[in-house]
Design a protein around this motif. Structure first.
Motif, mmCIF file in Angstrom:
data_model
loop_
_atom_site.group_PDB
_atom_site.id
_atom_site.type_symbol
_atom_site.label_atom_id
_atom_site.label_comp_id
_atom_site.label_asym_id
_atom_site.label_seq_id
_atom_site.Cartn_x
_atom_site.Cartn_y
_atom_site.Cartn_z
ATOM 1 N N SER A 1 0.843 -1.196 0.000
ATOM 2 C CA SER A 1 0.000 0.000 0.000
ATOM 3 C C SER A 1 0.881 1.250 0.000
ATOM 4 O O SER A 1 1.647 1.462 0.927
ATOM 5 C CB SER A 1 -0.908 -0.010 1.229
ATOM 6 N N SER A 2 0.784 2.086 -0.997
ATOM 7 C CA SER A 2 -0.017 1.812 -2.172
ATOM 8 C C SER A 2 0.578 2.551 -3.355
ATOM 9 O O SER A 2 1.531 3.325 -3.216
ATOM 10 C CB SER A 2 -1.464 2.270 -1.959
ATOM 11 N N SER B 1 -1.548 -2.416 -4.196
ATOM 12 C CA SER B 1 -2.794 -1.720 -3.902
ATOM 13 C C SER B 1 -2.791 -0.334 -4.541
ATOM 14 O O SER B 1 -1.745 0.308 -4.682
ATOM 15 C CB SER B 1 -2.985 -1.589 -2.390
ATOM 16 N N GLY C 1 -6.500 3.917 -0.927
ATOM 17 C CA GLY C 1 -6.271 3.841 0.499
ATOM 18 C C GLY C 1 -6.922 4.980 1.248
ATOM 19 O O GLY C 1 -7.561 5.871 0.660
ATOM 20 N N ASP D 1 -8.376 -0.108 -3.582
ATOM 21 C CA ASP D 1 -8.708 0.418 -2.257
ATOM 22 C C ASP D 1 -9.424 1.760 -2.389
ATOM 23 O O ASP D 1 -8.961 2.787 -1.892
ATOM 24 C CB ASP D 1 -7.432 0.556 -1.421
#
Length: 260
Positions: A56-57, A94, A97, A137
């Protein structure tokens, strides 16, 4: 009394199905910038603890998935080198977030051409750096600052990613981190089952159902209703997970400091 959120290099998710058990760990790139003994790099992760690790990310620029900065390439390499010690380990990159700019996602999903640009860039970044898939995300596609069609377009992005990633041998993984707040689910995921069908797994963020603002102490990620309020089935992990046809939990660690 107040809660203190303890953040280490990893946040843990356990997702179980009839055929498999996953321990999904999330590495936050910011951990590598902490000073002194607080610094935590991917090289410090025990690769036997997790079946999957999500980095992340990544960022979005002009509808393309890109690293946040050039230093991330070193972190990518460190993370994926863990497979030398655990060949069964899977890694995912990812995008998004907490605090991520909704507008970046909104523009990226706004048309078929933009979604294709997102998917093509994501696939290249993932394959070039040794990842096994992507984690989306976008916590709140239905927020007030989103476009009315964003929830539907987000589902389209997930389905189109699935179709494109399935062309690889082996297929690249697709997962998503989604809110467990009922109001957000209703506004952001119009068809939770369809969303789940496009995913290899979903990380339902079942935490903060209860927090230090309340007068009574309660588990922030309860599986079932509290004994003090047995009729409350909305703020429980079990109820939320049924909406996605899943059985999993994702939680952070809290400690509490008592002031007398």
């Amino acid at each position: 009394m107040h809660g203190v959120l303890l953040t280490t290099g990893l946040c843990l998710l356990l997702a179980t199905t009839a055929s498999s058990t996953r321990m999904v760990c999330v590495y936050d790139r910011v951990a590598s910038t902490r000073p002194s003994v607080g610094q935590f790099t991917p090289a410090m992760i025990d690769p036997t603890l997790c079946t999957h690790i999500i980095f992340s990310s990544a960022n979005i620029e002009t509808q393309e998935v890109v690293p946040f900065d050039s230093n991330d390439m070193t972190l990518y390499a460190q993370l994926n080198s863990l497979k030398n010690r655990n060949p069964q380990l899977k890694t995912l990159l990812s995008v998004g977030g907490p605090g991520f700019n909704n507008q970046m996602f909104s523009v990226a999903v706004s048309s078929s051409n933009n979604r294709n640009r997102f998917i093509t860039s994501a696939k290249a970044l993932i394959k070039d750096n040794g990842f096994d898939g992507i984690n989306l995300d976008w916590r709140h596609p239905g927020d007030a600052d989103s476009q009315p069609m964003d929830p539907t377009r987000f589902l389209s992005l997930c389905q189109e990613l699935r179709a494109e990633f399935d062309k690889e041998v082996p297929a690249l993984l697709v997962s998503a981190s989604v809110s467990a707040v009922r109001a957000t689910i209703d506004s952001s995921y119009p068809d939770p089952s369809a969303l789940a069908s496009a995913m290899d797994f979903i990380n339902v963020l079942t935490f903060n159902f209860h927090d230090p603002s309340e007068s009574n102490t309660a588990h922030h990620s309860p599986l079932g209703a509290l004994s003090s309020n047995p009729s409350d089935t909305r703020t429980t992990a079990r109820t939320v997970l049924k909406m996605f046809n899943l059985y999993c939990f994702h939680s952070y660690i809290y400690s509490f400091v008592m002031h007398l």
